[in-house]
Design an enzyme around this catalytic site. Sequence first.
Site, mmCIF file in Angstrom:
data_model
loop_
_atom_site.group_PDB
_atom_site.id
_atom_site.type_symbol
_atom_site.label_atom_id
_atom_site.label_comp_id
_atom_site.label_asym_id
_atom_site.label_seq_id
_atom_site.Cartn_x
_atom_site.Cartn_y
_atom_site.Cartn_z
ATOM 1 N N SER A 159 49.810 37.212 28.407
ATOM 2 C CA SER A 159 50.087 36.075 29.283
ATOM 3 C C SER A 159 50.164 34.750 28.542
ATOM 4 O O SER A 159 50.582 33.743 29.120
ATOM 5 C CB SER A 159 49.035 35.978 30.392
ATOM 6 O OG SER A 159 47.805 35.526 29.875
ATOM 7 N N LYS A 197 43.279 31.013 29.444
ATOM 8 C CA LYS A 197 44.385 30.356 30.135
ATOM 9 C C LYS A 197 44.392 28.862 29.817
ATOM 10 O O LYS A 197 43.412 28.310 29.306
ATOM 11 C CB LYS A 197 44.263 30.545 31.652
ATOM 12 C CG LYS A 197 44.456 31.973 32.138
ATOM 13 C CD LYS A 197 45.875 32.462 31.967
ATOM 14 C CE LYS A 197 46.068 33.849 32.563
ATOM 15 N NZ LYS A 197 45.385 34.878 31.773
#
EC number: 3.4.21.88
Length: 238
Positions: A159, A197
Site C-alpha cells: 500500500s 500509512k
Amino acid sequence: MLTRKQHELLLFIHERLKEAGIPPSFDEMKEALDLASKSGIHRLITALEERGFIRRLPNRARALEVLRLPDSIAPGLNAAKKFSPSVIEGSLGRKPEPSRSMSAGNDDDVASAVAIPVMGRIAAGVPIDAIQHKTHSISVPPDMIMGGEHYALEVKGDSMIEAGIFDGDTVVIRSSTTANPGEIIVALVDDEEATLKRFRRKGASIALEAANPAYETRIFGPDRVKVQGKLVGLIRRY
C-alpha cells in the site's frame, strides 16, 4: 519565483489541507482567488506542479499534495514535508556491508553501526496484528537514528509503493506519540491493528492514507488511532 496568484493558490491549498485533511475543489479555488473560470485554476496548478510545489496524485479525484512552500513563508517546512527514504542496501540481520549509505573502503562506518531491535511486522496493506515483541536486531548507520528511541519493522504489503516502500523492506521508526500531517507513521488502530500509512487530519478525525491508488484512505475517530512512531529510514535486501 511565483506569481501573486500562484502564491495565493498554493497557500490556500496548504491551509485547506491542514484544516480539513483534503484539498479544496476547483470551484472553491476559483472562488477563493476570484477567477472567472476553472481554466485559470488549471493553469495555476500546472505551473505550481512544474515548479515542484505541488503534486497531483494519479487516479484520485481532488488529489493534490503540497510538497513545499516558498522559503520566505516556511523555511523549515520544506526539509520535513516530503519523505525521501534513506535506503541501506545489504543483507538484513548480518554484519553491515558497504553500500550507498555505508560506503566501501570506510571501516569506520561499519565499526560505528548501531544495533536496533526488529519488533515484528507492520502492514502496508490490510492491517495485521499489533506490533510484536523483539524478534532480532539489525545494524544501521548512526546518522539514520540521531535523537530519540528507534526500532525496526518488516513491511508486509504494497500500500506504500508510491512512497518507495515495498513488501519485504524493513523500515526504521523513531518512537513518537504525535505526528504532523503528511508524515508516514506507525499507527495502532483500536489497540489491535498496526499499519504503516501517511498521517492526515480530516476535521476532527484522523485519516490513514495509502500511497497506492488501489487502497482507500481509512478514516477514524481520534480516540481509535495511536501514533507509535515516524518513519526515518528504510533497509532493502537485494
